[in-house]
Design a protein around this motif. Structure first.
Motif, PDB file in Angstrom:
ATOM      1  N   ASN A  47       0.738  -1.208   0.048  1.00 14.31           N
ATOM      2  CA  ASN A  47      -0.060   0.078   0.011  1.00 14.31           C
ATOM      3  C   ASN A  47       0.840   1.327  -0.036  1.00 14.31           C
ATOM      4  OD1 ASN A  47      -3.033  -1.378   0.859  1.00 14.31           O
ATOM      5  ND2 ASN A  47      -1.275  -2.029   2.116  1.00 14.31           N
ATOM      6  N   PRO A  48       1.605   1.430  -1.067  1.00 14.63           N
ATOM      7  CA  PRO A  48       2.488   2.660  -0.965  1.00 14.63           C
ATOM      8  C   PRO A  48       1.578   4.048  -0.890  1.00 14.63           C
ATOM      9  CG  PRO A  48       2.586   1.533  -3.251  1.00 14.63           C
ATOM     10  CD  PRO A  48       1.814   0.583  -2.164  1.00 14.63           C
ATOM     11  N   GLY A  49       2.184   4.826  -0.077  1.00 12.82           N
ATOM     12  CA  GLY A  49       1.443   6.212   0.098  1.00 12.82           C
ATOM     13  C   GLY A  49       0.355   6.192   1.411  1.00 12.82           C
ATOM     14  N   ILE A  50       0.626   4.944   2.144  1.00  9.44           N
ATOM     15  CA  ILE A  50      -0.443   4.544   3.219  1.00  9.44           C
ATOM     16  C   ILE A  50      -0.010   5.643   4.195  1.00  9.44           C
ATOM     17  CG2 ILE A  50       0.965   2.934   4.334  1.00  9.44           C
ATOM     18  CD1 ILE A  50      -1.421   1.343   4.922  1.00  9.44           C
ATOM     19  N   ILE A  51      -1.147   6.047   5.040  1.00 10.96           N
ATOM     20  CA  ILE A  51      -0.672   7.046   6.141  1.00 10.96           C
ATOM     21  C   ILE A  51      -0.711   6.015   7.347  1.00 10.96           C
ATOM     22  CG2 ILE A  51      -1.740   8.962   4.937  1.00 10.96           C
ATOM     23  CD1 ILE A  51      -4.449   8.596   6.993  1.00 10.96           C
ATOM     24  N   LEU A  52       0.006   6.871   8.529  1.00 14.23           N
ATOM     25  CA  LEU A  52       0.091   5.866   9.711  1.00 14.23           C
ATOM     26  C   LEU A  52      -1.097   5.193  10.397  1.00 14.23           C
ATOM     27  CD1 LEU A  52       2.226   5.200  11.577  1.00 14.23           C
ATOM     28  CD2 LEU A  52       1.912   7.259  12.909  1.00 14.23           C
ATOM     29  N   GLU A  53      -2.236   6.092  10.351  1.00 16.01           N
ATOM     30  CA  GLU A  53      -3.411   5.473  11.053  1.00 16.01           C
ATOM     31  C   GLU A  53      -3.935   4.245  10.117  1.00 16.01           C
ATOM     32  OE1 GLU A  53      -7.698   6.980  12.740  1.00 16.01           O
ATOM     33  OE2 GLU A  53      -6.283   8.544  11.779  1.00 16.01           O
ATOM     34  N   GLN A  54      -3.811   4.391   8.759  1.00 20.01           N
ATOM     35  CA  GLN A  54      -4.403   3.246   8.081  1.00 20.01           C
ATOM     36  C   GLN A  54      -3.339   1.930   8.292  1.00 20.01           C
ATOM     37  OE1 GLN A  54      -4.003   5.245   4.378  1.00 20.01           O
ATOM     38  NE2 GLN A  54      -6.125   5.336   4.101  1.00 20.01           N
ATOM     39  N   LEU A  55      -2.072   2.232   8.499  1.00 20.92           N
ATOM     40  CA  LEU A  55      -1.113   1.252   8.432  1.00 20.92           C
ATOM     41  C   LEU A  55      -1.348   0.377   9.962  1.00 20.92           C
ATOM     42  CD1 LEU A  55       1.491  -0.350   7.804  1.00 20.92           C
ATOM     43  CD2 LEU A  55       2.798   1.697   8.701  1.00 20.92           C
ATOM     44  N   ALA A  56      -1.505   1.284  10.894  1.00 21.59           N
ATOM     45  CA  ALA A  56      -2.059   0.781  12.323  1.00 21.59           C
ATOM     46  C   ALA A  56      -3.118   0.197  12.219  1.00 21.59           C
ATOM     47  CB  ALA A  56      -2.022   2.072  13.282  1.00 21.59           C
ATOM     48  N   LYS A  89       0.441  18.320   5.997  1.00 22.73           N
ATOM     49  CA  LYS A  89       0.504  18.039   7.487  1.00 22.73           C
ATOM     50  C   LYS A  89       0.361  16.459   7.264  1.00 22.73           C
ATOM     51  CE  LYS A  89      -1.797  21.876   9.753  1.00 22.73           C
ATOM     52  NZ  LYS A  89      -2.886  22.069  10.674  1.00 22.73           N
ATOM     53  N   ILE A  90      -0.490  15.860   5.895  1.00 23.05           N
ATOM     54  CA  ILE A  90      -0.555  14.558   5.932  1.00 23.05           C
ATOM     55  C   ILE A  90       0.870  13.798   5.566  1.00 23.05           C
ATOM     56  CG2 ILE A  90      -1.628  12.553   4.639  1.00 23.05           C
ATOM     57  CD1 ILE A  90      -3.878  14.466   4.462  1.00 23.05           C
ATOM     58  N   ARG A  91       1.386  12.971   6.166  1.00 19.56           N
ATOM     59  CA  ARG A  91       2.714  12.231   5.745  1.00 19.56           C
ATOM     60  C   ARG A  91       2.309  10.707   5.277  1.00 19.56           C
ATOM     61  NH1 ARG A  91       7.391  14.646   5.821  1.00 19.56           N
ATOM     62  NH2 ARG A  91       8.414  13.284   6.868  1.00 19.56           N
ATOM     63  N   LEU A  92       2.683  10.525   3.976  1.00 20.28           N
ATOM     64  CA  LEU A  92       2.473   9.411   3.435  1.00 20.28           C
ATOM     65  C   LEU A  92       3.868   8.568   3.280  1.00 20.28           C
ATOM     66  CD1 LEU A  92       0.915  10.820   0.125  1.00 20.28           C
ATOM     67  CD2 LEU A  92      -0.019  10.124   2.092  1.00 20.28           C
ATOM     68  N   ILE A  93       3.518   7.129   3.499  1.00 21.85           N
ATOM     69  CA  ILE A  93       4.625   6.417   3.899  1.00 21.85           C
ATOM     70  C   ILE A  93       4.945   5.370   2.574  1.00 21.85           C
ATOM     71  CG2 ILE A  93       5.682   4.570   5.411  1.00 21.85           C
ATOM     72  CD1 ILE A  93       3.232   5.603   7.530  1.00 21.85           C
ATOM     73  N   PHE A  94       6.169   5.426   2.020  1.00 30.87           N
ATOM     74  CA  PHE A  94       6.407   4.601   0.682  1.00 30.87           C
ATOM     75  C   PHE A  94       7.544   3.746   0.954  1.00 30.87           C
ATOM     76  CE2 PHE A  94       4.291   8.534  -0.794  1.00 30.87           C
ATOM     77  CZ  PHE A  94       3.690   8.050  -1.813  1.00 30.87           C
ATOM     78  N   PRO A  95       7.727   2.757   0.554  1.00 34.89           N
ATOM     79  CA  PRO A  95       9.165   1.911   0.640  1.00 34.89           C
ATOM     80  C   PRO A  95      10.186   2.575  -0.205  1.00 34.89           C
ATOM     81  CG  PRO A  95       7.650   0.680  -0.993  1.00 34.89           C
ATOM     82  CD  PRO A  95       6.836   2.153  -0.473  1.00 34.89           C
TER      83      PRO A  95
END
Length: 155
Positions: A47-56, A89-95
């Motif tokens: 899920n590239p571009g996922i946000i922390l809350e979704q990941l949790a 403010k939204i931080r997206l997470i990518f590998p």
């Protein structure tokens, strides 16, 4: 399951989970992953571009636990966080490339562990087990959401 009631399925599920987690933690040391980080990296790669809350929520942990794991993965160069183009403010997470290169190794380990876990089960038994475990997961996920929202379960 000698000595356990037929209804106590959580004990063997816990033993299976802890055993596989221990194996993974030992085997993933060679690719710079520490305790449980592989779970996060897999979900981020999927899920590239996922946000922390979704990941949790995907992993069923609290946001603080997920944040610590993400920080460690970032320090290790496995992932990177980027600001969203529309909302900084939204931080997206990518590998990162390093994380993407480790991902196939984790998937191979998962496929191998699945094959070991299902050894001796017929195709129909494997299908039935998968369906039953999905029902159990759904039941537990409902309780997880309930408790996470601040409610108490009534035992």
């Amino acid at each position: 399951m000698e000595g356990e009631s037929l209804g106590d399925i959580l004990r063997p599920i816990g033993i299976i989970a802890r055993s596989l987690d221990s194996i993974s933690n030992i085997e993933f040391k060679e690719v710079d992953l520490t305790r449980g980080q592989y779970l996060y990296l897999v979900r981020i790669c999927e899920n590239p571009g996922i946000i922390l809350e979704q990941l949790a929520n995907l992993i069923k942990v609290d946001k603080t636990t997920a944040a610590r794991a993400v920080q460690k993965l970032e320090r290790n160069g496995m992932i990177e966080r980027r600001s969203d183009v529309t909302n900084k403010k939204i931080r997206l997470i990518f590998p990162t490339n390093k994380g993407k290169n480790v991902y196939p190794f984790i998937i191979r380990e998962n496929e191998y562990s699945n094959s070991i876990a299902l050894k001796g089960l017929s195709e129909s038994e494997q299908k039935q087990l998968g369906e039953l475990l999905q029902k159990v997961e759904s039941n537990i996920a409902g309780d997880w959401e309930y408790v996470k929202a601040g409610h108490k379960r009534n035992y």
